[in-house]
Design a protein around this motif. Structure first.
Motif, PDB file in Angstrom:
ATOM      1  N   GLU A  15       3.123   6.514   2.782  1.00  0.00           N
ATOM      2  CA  GLU A  15       2.779   8.150   3.130  1.00  0.00           C
ATOM      3  C   GLU A  15       1.775   8.039   4.189  1.00  0.00           C
ATOM      4  N   VAL A  16       1.677   8.610   5.124  1.00  0.00           N
ATOM      5  CA  VAL A  16       0.614   8.639   6.502  1.00  0.00           C
ATOM      6  C   VAL A  16       0.185   9.742   6.521  1.00  0.00           C
ATOM      7  N   PHE A  17      -1.126   9.714   6.640  1.00  0.00           N
ATOM      8  CA  PHE A  17      -1.924  11.124   7.111  1.00  0.00           C
ATOM      9  C   PHE A  17      -2.619  10.892   8.159  1.00  0.00           C
ATOM     10  N   LEU A  18      -2.577  11.941   9.206  1.00  0.00           N
ATOM     11  CA  LEU A  18      -3.003  11.767  10.462  1.00  0.00           C
ATOM     12  C   LEU A  18      -4.359  12.885  10.646  1.00  0.00           C
ATOM     13  N   SER A  19      -5.218  12.493  11.390  1.00  0.00           N
ATOM     14  CA  SER A  19      -6.044  13.409  11.962  1.00  0.00           C
ATOM     15  C   SER A  19      -5.563  14.367  12.625  1.00  0.00           C
ATOM     16  N   PRO A  20      -6.161  15.641  12.830  1.00  0.00           N
ATOM     17  CA  PRO A  20      -5.988  16.506  13.697  1.00  0.00           C
ATOM     18  C   PRO A  20      -6.145  16.116  15.230  1.00  0.00           C
ATOM     19  N   ARG A  21      -7.208  15.507  15.249  1.00  0.00           N
ATOM     20  CA  ARG A  21      -7.365  14.919  16.699  1.00  0.00           C
ATOM     21  C   ARG A  21      -6.093  14.153  17.425  1.00  0.00           C
ATOM     22  N   GLY A  22      -5.604  14.649  18.585  1.00  0.00           N
ATOM     23  CA  GLY A  22      -4.508  14.643  19.117  1.00  0.00           C
ATOM     24  C   GLY A  22      -3.254  15.308  18.634  1.00  0.00           C
ATOM     25  N   ALA A  23      -3.500  16.511  18.495  1.00  0.00           N
ATOM     26  CA  ALA A  23      -2.747  17.469  17.873  1.00  0.00           C
ATOM     27  C   ALA A  23      -1.147  17.578  18.137  1.00  0.00           C
ATOM     28  N   ARG A  24      -1.019  17.279  19.543  1.00  0.00           N
ATOM     29  CA  ARG A  24       0.250  17.231  19.770  1.00  0.00           C
ATOM     30  C   ARG A  24       0.993  16.141  19.280  1.00  0.00           C
ATOM     31  N   GLY A  65      -3.928   8.550  19.359  1.00  0.00           N
ATOM     32  CA  GLY A  65      -3.463   8.055  20.701  1.00  0.00           C
ATOM     33  C   GLY A  65      -2.185   7.045  20.733  1.00  0.00           C
ATOM     34  N   GLU A  66      -2.121   6.435  21.845  1.00  0.00           N
ATOM     35  CA  GLU A  66      -1.043   5.624  21.966  1.00  0.00           C
ATOM     36  C   GLU A  66      -1.049   4.759  20.798  1.00  0.00           C
ATOM     37  N   ILE A  67      -2.274   3.975  20.662  1.00  0.00           N
ATOM     38  CA  ILE A  67      -2.002   2.759  19.625  1.00  0.00           C
ATOM     39  C   ILE A  67      -1.784   3.341  18.320  1.00  0.00           C
ATOM     40  N   GLY A  68      -2.596   4.242  17.906  1.00  0.00           N
ATOM     41  CA  GLY A  68      -2.507   5.241  16.348  1.00  0.00           C
ATOM     42  C   GLY A  68      -0.951   5.615  16.521  1.00  0.00           C
ATOM     43  N   ARG A  69      -0.338   6.072  17.424  1.00  0.00           N
ATOM     44  CA  ARG A  69       1.087   6.763  17.504  1.00  0.00           C
ATOM     45  C   ARG A  69       2.105   5.345  17.250  1.00  0.00           C
ATOM     46  N   ALA A  70       1.770   4.251  17.886  1.00  0.00           N
ATOM     47  CA  ALA A  70       2.645   3.217  17.729  1.00  0.00           C
ATOM     48  C   ALA A  70       2.582   2.550  16.393  1.00  0.00           C
ATOM     49  N   ILE A  71       1.560   2.559  15.607  1.00  0.00           N
ATOM     50  CA  ILE A  71       1.369   2.238  14.315  1.00  0.00           C
ATOM     51  C   ILE A  71       2.397   3.009  13.394  1.00  0.00           C
ATOM     52  N   VAL A  72       2.254   4.115  13.572  1.00  0.00           N
ATOM     53  CA  VAL A  72       2.959   5.025  12.905  1.00  0.00           C
ATOM     54  C   VAL A  72       4.358   4.966  13.008  1.00  0.00           C
ATOM     55  N   GLU A  73       4.546   4.771  14.179  1.00  0.00           N
ATOM     56  CA  GLU A  73       6.041   4.491  14.574  1.00  0.00           C
ATOM     57  C   GLU A  73       6.674   3.009  13.915  1.00  0.00           C
ATOM     58  N   GLY A  74       5.971   2.494  13.985  1.00  0.00           N
ATOM     59  CA  GLY A  74       6.262   0.951  13.420  1.00  0.00           C
ATOM     60  C   GLY A  74       6.338   1.017  11.793  1.00  0.00           C
ATOM     61  N   LEU A  75       5.402   1.708  11.389  1.00  0.00           N
ATOM     62  CA  LEU A  75       5.259   1.793   9.739  1.00  0.00           C
ATOM     63  C   LEU A  75       6.637   2.643   9.137  1.00  0.00           C
ATOM     64  N   CYS A  76       6.875   3.482  10.000  1.00  0.00           N
ATOM     65  CA  CYS A  76       7.898   4.647   9.495  1.00  0.00           C
ATOM     66  C   CYS A  76       9.196   4.392  10.184  1.00  0.00           C
ATOM     67  N   MET A 110       0.820  -1.181  -0.130  1.00  0.00           N
ATOM     68  CA  MET A 110      -0.019   0.007  -0.134  1.00  0.00           C
ATOM     69  C   MET A 110       0.682   1.111  -0.012  1.00  0.00           C
ATOM     70  N   LYS A 111       0.405   2.325  -0.634  1.00  0.00           N
ATOM     71  CA  LYS A 111       1.113   3.583  -0.622  1.00  0.00           C
ATOM     72  C   LYS A 111       0.849   4.470   0.433  1.00  0.00           C
ATOM     73  N   SER A 112      -0.492   4.611   0.865  1.00  0.00           N
ATOM     74  CA  SER A 112      -0.960   5.429   1.928  1.00  0.00           C
ATOM     75  C   SER A 112      -1.728   4.702   2.802  1.00  0.00           C
ATOM     76  N   VAL A 113      -1.463   5.506   4.048  1.00  0.00           N
ATOM     77  CA  VAL A 113      -2.293   5.024   5.272  1.00  0.00           C
ATOM     78  C   VAL A 113      -2.912   6.231   6.029  1.00  0.00           C
ATOM     79  N   GLY A 114      -4.236   6.129   6.239  1.00  0.00           N
ATOM     80  CA  GLY A 114      -4.466   7.355   7.330  1.00  0.00           C
ATOM     81  C   GLY A 114      -5.032   6.820   8.585  1.00  0.00           C
ATOM     82  N   VAL A 115      -4.793   7.518   9.523  1.00  0.00           N
ATOM     83  CA  VAL A 115      -4.822   7.232  11.086  1.00  0.00           C
ATOM     84  C   VAL A 115      -5.856   8.358  11.637  1.00  0.00           C
ATOM     85  N   ILE A 116      -7.224   7.806  11.990  1.00  0.00           N
ATOM     86  CA  ILE A 116      -8.116   8.777  12.716  1.00  0.00           C
ATOM     87  C   ILE A 116      -7.888   8.435  14.000  1.00  0.00           C
ATOM     88  N   GLY A 117      -7.513   9.308  14.865  1.00  0.00           N
ATOM     89  CA  GLY A 117      -7.205   9.095  16.332  1.00  0.00           C
ATOM     90  C   GLY A 117      -5.721   8.789  16.577  1.00  0.00           C
TER      91      GLY A 117
END
Length: 254
Positions: free
Chosen positions: A29-38, A10-21, A1-8
């Motif tokens: 490419e990873v696109f994140l929701s503004p939810r959990g802005a920091r 939090g701890e698990i969403g962040r862990a997925i991004v760190e694992g992928l990247c 896959m070329k692109s993954v989006g994460v809505i939310g």
């Protein structure tokens, strides 16, 4: 896959991004929701292929695979008015929210896959339960430590209930360290010893030639210390209490 989006994010969403990247291989490419802005902003700053979108609809529009990682109680607010084309793949991480309910909420014909990733996906060493099996989603979680498809949502909910025991394990270890400190061992020494003790036990779980009961027996000698604690503390009453707690949680998840 070329692109993954994460809505939310939090701890698990962040862990997925760190694992992928976080590996040496090519990242999507990873696109994140503004939810959990920091945490979203921190991930975008750390990884070149990660971007924070203006809203959740933009996440969906830019992503082939959309991961919904919001808390169960926040789903109506997060997903309200979201338009998900049938050509997307949606991964549902919300405990207690079945795919039939999510499909009604989204009003989409897109494939929906439930999954239970754990924080260790950030190190690519956690098996993730999925249902139903889908080649793109299975491949995503294989990259993060392994995919474990199960037959139906009943089996999926049983696995979801099991994840509810994780912090109990940490609290058990903290109790051991606290007990040792109360008996005169320095807190840092007690903490280090308990961690080392159970890291060693954890590594033995990689030996899949032995059942869990066999591993327990192999770590125990007749009338020894381990047998004494197991039979006097984790006896039939505690075992039954744990079973009742899991049954109650499973009823809520179903």
């Amino acid at each position: 896959m070329k692109s993954v989006g994460v809505i939310g994010v939090g701890e698990i969403g962040r862990a997925i991004v760190e694992g992928l990247c976080g590996g040496d291989d090519e990242s999507p490419e990873v696109f994140l929701s503004p939810r959990g802005a920091r945490p979203a902003a921190e991930l975008a700053e750390r990884y070149a292929g990660v971007r924070v979108c203006a809203d959740n609809q933009q996440v969906v529009d830019r992503s082939e695979v959309v991961i919904i990682a919001v808390r169960r109680q926040d789903r109506h607010e997060a997903l309200a008015g979201l338009r998900v084309g049938d050509d997307r793949i949606v991964v549902n991480l919300m405990a207690g929210v079945g795919n039939d309910e999510l499909r009604r909420t989204l009003g989409t014909g897109a494939p929906l896959v439930r999954a239970i990733p754990l924080p260790a996906v950030r190190e690519r060493r956690s098996v993730t339960v999925v249902h139903p099996s889908h080649p793109e989603v299975d491949a995503l979680f294989e990259r993060l430590g392994g995919a474990l498809p199960v037959a139906d949502e009943d089996a999926f909910n049983v696995c979801s209930a099991l994840t509810g025991t994780l912090t109990t394990h940490y609290a058990y270890l903290a109790t051991l360290a606290s007990w040792a400190a109360d008996h005169g061992i320095g807190a840092e020494v007690a903490d280090r010893y308990v961690r080392g003790l159970f890291q060693g036990v954890g590594r033995s779980l990689g030996d899949e030639t032995r059942s869990l009961d066999r591993l327990a027996a192999d770590h125990e000698t007749p009338n020894g210390n381990n047998e004494r604690i197991r039979t006097t503390w984790f006896g039939p009453a505690n075992s039954a209490a744990l079973t009742r707690a899991l049954d109650a949680l499973l009823a809520d998840l179903g």
